[in-house]
Design an enzyme around this catalytic site. Structure first.
Site, PDB file in Angstrom:
ATOM      1  N   ARG A  46      81.515 -17.318 -10.716  1.00 29.78           N
ATOM      2  CA  ARG A  46      81.123 -18.480  -9.894  1.00 29.78           C
ATOM      3  C   ARG A  46      82.059 -19.644 -10.193  1.00 29.78           C
ATOM      4  NH1 ARG A  46      77.498 -21.747 -11.791  1.00 29.78           N
ATOM      5  NH2 ARG A  46      76.050 -20.155 -12.537  1.00 29.78           N
ATOM      6  N   TYR A  98      81.670 -28.737  15.753  1.00 25.62           N
ATOM      7  CA  TYR A  98      81.038 -27.419  15.784  1.00 25.62           C
ATOM      8  C   TYR A  98      79.518 -27.602  15.639  1.00 25.62           C
ATOM      9  CZ  TYR A  98      79.455 -22.908  14.079  1.00 25.62           C
ATOM     10  OH  TYR A  98      78.760 -21.752  13.894  1.00 25.62           O
ATOM     11  N   LYS A 195      87.937 -17.645  11.165  1.00 24.33           N
ATOM     12  CA  LYS A 195      88.664 -17.594  12.444  1.00 24.33           C
ATOM     13  C   LYS A 195      90.125 -17.234  12.209  1.00 24.33           C
ATOM     14  CE  LYS A 195      84.743 -18.877  14.028  1.00 24.33           C
ATOM     15  NZ  LYS A 195      84.151 -19.770  13.067  1.00 24.33           N
TER      16      LYS A 195
HETATM   17  C1  LIG Z   1      85.414 -25.790  13.735  1.00 28.56           C
HETATM   18  C2  LIG Z   1      84.441 -24.969  12.944  1.00 28.56           C
HETATM   19  N1  LIG Z   1      84.062 -25.404  11.727  1.00 28.56           N
HETATM   20  C3  LIG Z   1      83.183 -24.700  10.979  1.00 28.56           C
HETATM   21  C4  LIG Z   1      82.635 -23.522  11.450  1.00 28.56           C
HETATM   22  C5  LIG Z   1      81.660 -22.767  10.588  1.00 28.56           C
HETATM   23  O1  LIG Z   1      82.295 -21.637  10.048  1.00 28.56           O
HETATM   24  P1  LIG Z   1      81.559 -20.284   9.637  1.00 28.56           P
HETATM   25  O2  LIG Z   1      81.085 -19.633  10.896  1.00 28.56           O
HETATM   26  O3  LIG Z   1      82.645 -19.509   8.944  1.00 28.56           O
HETATM   27  O4  LIG Z   1      80.430 -20.629   8.726  1.00 28.56           O
HETATM   28  C6  LIG Z   1      83.014 -23.026  12.701  1.00 28.56           C
HETATM   29  C7  LIG Z   1      82.451 -21.768  13.211  1.00 28.56           C
HETATM   30  O5  LIG Z   1      82.660 -21.376  14.345  1.00 28.56           O
HETATM   31  C8  LIG Z   1      83.937 -23.774  13.477  1.00 28.56           C
HETATM   32  O6  LIG Z   1      84.321 -23.378  14.682  1.00 28.56           O
END
Ligand SMILES: Cc1ncc(COP(=O)(O)O)c(C=O)c1O
Length: 241
Positions: A46, A98, A195
């Site tokens: 961790r 998001y 992504k």
């Molecule tokens: C711009 C952005 N930030 C954060 C996240 C959150 O990421 P995660 O799905 O890996 O938890 C996403 C998810 O689509 C995103 O598009």
């Protein structure tokens, strides 16, 4: 080193013991100390794991920051950054962020007394007007998910620093290949590595990179204290990606 060369070298190493040139996956929770008061630098995964360390150093290098941190998802990375703030603090955040970021601010951090004003981050006047005496940071995504709105990181970072605030940029959609927010003045970069950083749709992960040591130490503390770290297998997948 040129950026593309850096990318080509990510995850390549020479393992001192075996000569392996792909970073080994250290699937170990705990590490034995060679002797009393001695350490290999690793105690417990961790806190730090050798595979994760290679990944964290690589992303810090790609974003041109002082230290990187790998979390178990993009939302764990966003939360990790938000947890450096305290009850009574106020954040200015891009309105078209998001949905998960909006949700955690609105439904979780609000319960802990961290308030948020959502703004159109392409409008500098609106951002400036949203700053109060309790504001601690401006958080933008650029481009945003889903509407692909663009913010001027250089101007927002300058405004943030004028008010002694942090400028945080979610760089998920461009990656450091296209945009390096820390070079434009931002203090913290966040990624949903799920992504484009990983690129293979086979790992859920989040990355935070800090520009300076003080913020890096705060994030290191939160990462270890809260424990939403990326496991060694997933670190390897992200290194590969
Ligand atoms: C711009 C952005 N930030 C954060 C996240 C959150 O990421 P995660 O799905 O890996 O938890 C996403 C998810 O689509 C995103 O598009």
């Amino acid at each position: 080193m040129e950026f593309c060369s850096k990318v080509a070298h990510v995850g390549l190493c020479t393992d001192a013991k075996t000569g392996a040139i792909s970073t080994p996956i250290y699937q170990s929770a705990t590490f034995r100390h060679p002797g009393l008061g001695q350490s290999t630098g690793f105690d417990y995964s961790r806190t730090q794991n050798p595979t994760r360390k290679v990944l964290e150093e690589a992303v810090a290098d790609l974003e041109n920051g002082i230290a990187g941190f790998a979390f178990s998802s993009g939302m764990a990375a966003v939360s990790g950054v938000l947890m450096i703030y305290s009850s009574g603090d106020h954040l200015v955040v891009v309105e078209d962020c998001y949905g998960g970021t909006y949700r955690i601010l609105d439904k979780v951090f609000a319960r802990f007394g961290i308030t948020t004003t959502f703004v159109d981050s392409s409008d500098m006047t609106e951002i400036a007007q949203a700053i109060t005496q309790d504001t601690k940071a401006i958080l933008v995504e650029t481009p945003t998910n889903p509407l692909m709105k663009i913010a001027d990181i250089r101007q927002i970072a300058a405004l943030a620093h004028q008010h002694k605030l942090h400028c945080i940029v979610d760089n998920t959609f461009l990656t450091p290949y296209f945009q390096r927010p820390l070079e434009l003045g931002a203090d913290i970069v966040i990624h949903s590595g799920t992504k484009y950083l990983s690129g293979h749709n086979d790992v859920l992960c989040g990355i935070v990179v800090a520009r300076e040591a003080e913020l890096a130490e705060k994030i290191r503390f939160i990462q270890n204290a809260t424990g939403a770290v990326l496991g060694p297998q997933d670190c390897w997948l992200l290194l590969r990606g």
